[in-house]
Motif scaffolding. Sequence first.
Motif, PDB file in Angstrom:
ATOM      1  N   LYS A 255     -11.518  28.517  -4.637  1.00  5.96           N
ATOM      2  CA  LYS A 255     -10.886  29.772  -4.783  1.00  5.96           C
ATOM      3  C   LYS A 255      -9.409  29.803  -4.736  1.00  5.96           C
ATOM      4  CE  LYS A 255     -10.621  34.145  -2.433  1.00  5.96           C
ATOM      5  NZ  LYS A 255     -10.709  35.128  -3.519  1.00  5.96           N
ATOM      6  N   GLY A 259      -8.591  29.060  -8.416  1.00  2.56           N
ATOM      7  CA  GLY A 259      -8.558  30.382  -8.851  1.00  2.56           C
ATOM      8  C   GLY A 259     -10.128  30.709  -9.244  1.00  2.56           C
ATOM      9  N   ASP A 260     -10.114  32.089  -9.628  1.00  2.00           N
ATOM     10  CA  ASP A 260     -11.581  32.607  -9.685  1.00  2.00           C
ATOM     11  C   ASP A 260     -12.355  32.132 -10.982  1.00  2.00           C
ATOM     12  OD1 ASP A 260     -10.955  34.427  -7.875  1.00  2.00           O
ATOM     13  OD2 ASP A 260     -10.931  36.154  -8.982  1.00  2.00           O
ATOM     14  N   GLU A 261     -11.674  31.500 -11.976  1.00  2.00           N
ATOM     15  CA  GLU A 261     -12.540  30.929 -13.055  1.00  2.00           C
ATOM     16  C   GLU A 261     -13.060  29.755 -12.705  1.00  2.00           C
ATOM     17  OE1 GLU A 261     -10.574  31.210 -17.245  1.00  2.00           O
ATOM     18  OE2 GLU A 261      -8.779  31.248 -16.016  1.00  2.00           O
TER      19      GLU A 261
ATOM     20  N   SER B   2      -0.930  28.915 -19.970  1.00  2.00           N
ATOM     21  CA  SER B   2      -2.280  29.028 -19.056  1.00  2.00           C
ATOM     22  C   SER B   2      -1.724  29.497 -17.627  1.00  2.00           C
ATOM     23  CB  SER B   2      -2.838  27.483 -18.898  1.00  2.00           C
ATOM     24  OG  SER B   2      -3.072  27.087 -20.190  1.00  2.00           O
ATOM     25  N   GLU B   3      -2.311  30.400 -17.085  1.00  2.00           N
ATOM     26  CA  GLU B   3      -2.286  30.805 -15.759  1.00  2.00           C
ATOM     27  C   GLU B   3      -3.334  30.786 -14.924  1.00  2.00           C
ATOM     28  OE1 GLU B   3      -0.574  30.343 -12.766  1.00  2.00           O
ATOM     29  OE2 GLU B   3       1.110  30.415 -14.337  1.00  2.00           O
ATOM     30  N   LEU B   4      -3.407  30.562 -13.743  1.00  2.00           N
ATOM     31  CA  LEU B   4      -4.685  30.536 -12.859  1.00  2.00           C
ATOM     32  C   LEU B   4      -4.879  31.990 -12.494  1.00  2.00           C
ATOM     33  CD1 LEU B   4      -3.807  27.664 -10.424  1.00  2.00           C
ATOM     34  CD2 LEU B   4      -5.446  27.605 -12.520  1.00  2.00           C
ATOM     35  N   LYS B   5      -6.076  32.428 -12.070  1.00  2.00           N
ATOM     36  CA  LYS B   5      -6.396  33.754 -11.810  1.00  2.00           C
ATOM     37  C   LYS B   5      -6.697  33.809 -10.361  1.00  2.00           C
ATOM     38  CE  LYS B   5      -7.606  35.392 -16.440  1.00  2.00           C
ATOM     39  NZ  LYS B   5      -8.083  34.184 -17.204  1.00  2.00           N
ATOM     40  N   GLY B   7      -8.094  36.349  -8.199  1.00  2.00           N
ATOM     41  CA  GLY B   7      -8.448  37.793  -8.013  1.00  2.00           C
ATOM     42  C   GLY B   7      -9.475  37.947  -6.915  1.00  2.00           C
ATOM     43  N   ARG B 319       3.155  29.920  -7.420  1.00  2.00           N
ATOM     44  CA  ARG B 319       1.641  29.988  -7.645  1.00  2.00           C
ATOM     45  C   ARG B 319       0.797  30.087  -6.112  1.00  2.00           C
ATOM     46  NH1 ARG B 319       1.161  25.517 -10.709  1.00  2.00           N
ATOM     47  NH2 ARG B 319       2.239  26.555 -12.360  1.00  2.00           N
ATOM     48  N   LYS B 322       1.064  33.178  -3.769  1.00  2.00           N
ATOM     49  CA  LYS B 322       0.014  34.216  -4.066  1.00  2.00           C
ATOM     50  C   LYS B 322      -1.224  34.092  -3.345  1.00  2.00           C
ATOM     51  CE  LYS B 322       1.524  34.831  -9.114  1.00  2.00           C
ATOM     52  NZ  LYS B 322       0.910  34.118 -10.402  1.00  2.00           N
ATOM     53  N   THR B 323      -1.443  32.924  -2.815  1.00  2.00           N
ATOM     54  CA  THR B 323      -2.763  32.774  -2.132  1.00  2.00           C
ATOM     55  C   THR B 323      -2.528  33.006  -0.335  1.00  2.00           C
ATOM     56  OG1 THR B 323      -2.790  30.291  -2.004  1.00  2.00           O
ATOM     57  CG2 THR B 323      -3.779  31.365  -3.881  1.00  2.00           C
TER      58      THR B 323
END
Lengths: 300, 483
Positions: A255, A259-261, B2-5, B7, B319, B322-323
Amino acid sequence: MPSFPLQHPAPPVDQIGVEERASKFTKRSIKNDAKKTGLKLAVSMMDLTTLEGADSKGKVSHLCRKALRPMADRYDCPPCAAVCVYPNLVEHAVKELEGSGIPVASVATGFPSGQYPRKLRLADVSYAVESGAKEIDMVISRGCFLEGGLHEVFDEIAATKEVCGEAHLKVIFETGELKTYDNVRLVSQLAIEAGADFIKTSTGKVSPAATLPVTLVMVEAVRDHFLATGKKIGVKPAGGIRTAKQALQFLVMVKETVGDEWLSPELFRFGASSLLGDVELQLAKLIDGNYQSAKYFSKG
Amino acid sequence: MSELKFGGLFEYSPAPESTPVKLKKQYDLFINGEFVAPSGEKYFGSVNPATGKRLARIAKAEAADVDAAVTAARKAYEKTWSKMAPPERGKYLFRIARIIQEKARELAILESMDGGKPIKESRDVDLPLVAAHFFYYAGWADKLNYAFPGKNPKPVGVAGQVIPWNFPLLMAAWKIAPALASGNTVVLKPAESTSVTAMHLAEIFQEAGLPEGVVNIVTGAGDVGEYLVGHGGIDKVAFTGSTAVGKKIAKSVAGTGVKLTLELGGKAANIVFDDAPIEQAVEGVINGIYFNQGHVCCAGSRLLLQESIHDEFVARLERRIKTLRVGDPLDKNTDVGAINSKEQLDRITNLVNSGIEEGATLYETDCPLPGDGFWFRPSFFTKVASSHRIAREEIFGPVLSILTFRTPDEAVIRANDTCYGLSAGIWTDKGSKIFQIADRLQAGVIWANTFNKFDPTSPFGGYLESGFGREGGMHGLMPYVQL
């Protein structure tokens, strides 16, 4: 077919740094709803595996039924991602899982050592694919990699991919034999460029197997490849993940790193044989409110 | 592109630290082994920076209270502590260290409530180091002759120690442990905004049976510290805090014969070469600047990037931040807590505004911030020039300034282009480069392929306006002995 040398070089990895980073993921406190979500996710990502000399049709049937319905209905537990067996038992497993949508994965290419001529290893793959395996877990030639034969390892992965056809290719590195994180990062990049759909840590026959830092290095390779090319590669830690707590730590790492994907069985799997039992126990505790005796859960 | 999500899938549930703590409504002074009300009977509020609400009332010491504390320390020095057999002094320190370990969780929670730092850090970094410092110096108590062979070291006398708000307990440990181990007695003045844990430490001294007057703690604002360091009854001043106050103290003790050590500000360069283990370097930079909300004198607040990796590194950093989880310091999953005080938040905001006005580009996370209390988003500036205020002045907040260089020579010139000299970091996979660069950096502490690592055995201190004298290690005994 893709060819060597690599399009994207592998950066160096600092051992102390990557282990420190991995240890931080173990400090996250996963409770209540997050834990429930995580545990169900873990079940849905599980390649339920049996890879013993003593495996029989009966054992595989049992495993398939378990994968279909890991827990009683009231727990609302999803089925496992796949069932993973030796090529000899693929046909039987396919029959057991018919109509369920759960694919059969097969180890191949002379699992676990890979110490066979390429011709035989590829024949191993085509046998498994013809028997109905939708996913192939190949092993690389670690001896060849360690003596500097990157080109050969690249070619054997590319050749296996070709034989796989429609079947998904998971490439097992046996990181416990490659030893250094630099090697793990390099072989990850190599496998990705050679055509792997998934990269996988270990066979489960060598210790250490899927450690958190090793898997982190692989997830970072996958992430950087995605950012550079837009192509998504999956990661499968396998071997040594036995507790629900460990599984959650891997999910935290995924995570926060990619990330989510990647929080999906499409892109992340656990290769495990005994993990499911502890996940069931923890999930039941969350839903029922108290721990139950292990006697209430099936033994796999 | 391309970008990471990142969420809400698999979002972490709240995980507040729930161990009960004995927080008092009001804290008195600790003088001569007892808790006593301040002679002026005045108290001031200590604020929980995560809520902006008052946490407790803290005694405001008057000059007479400081006099009493110094007198108690002098008496204890002459009558008991300096006369005590060194192994006995060691026993007290070992006992204090053990009690700190036993109460570590409670102290960590109080530290987070009073100072705003994430419980993860007070639990895993501050408290283990506090205990480790007492253990370490406990071991030196009866071995001073081995630390200074042939010199017959003697204690200095009464030490007046003034500590900052960023690591309240840890700074108290850094100051008290070596002073006591070498036979001195102490009057300690904690920072105005973070006095609570010092008073709990005083309770531990009582519990350990430390003889009365060996450690005295007086609380209050800057004027109390000023009166203490200028007091005629002390033999040694140790100060950690801002360079401006440090300069004032240096002037006030000049010519008096009082021994002085100063641990002041910093503007550390974290140098990343193009052959660095890049992913670990990103983590090191994150740890270097966002650890403890950047309230760290040795924070890696200037990132020097080799030009060839600038864009990629900045993208990775953007990036990564963000976490970072910003919020409730008592939540076990919080990475960045609250800014220590309103004043500090204003100072950070002011400097960040100057950075924008001077033409640098600001990146910040878009994470939600709690409504009450004092907060600042983890941020960094690109397009920073060495002449910008954000490249020269200590921000002391979660704000990084990024500069570039082309060659190792230029990296060294830029790194040393500061009035400070406390710490630095070097990131490269090439061992020989580490040694070549480290030799040429003017900084007291240099980390290679890591950052913000502390250990009681390792000396810590600065050059230039970062101060002088060393704390920690065998070097940390020197300011407290006469040779």
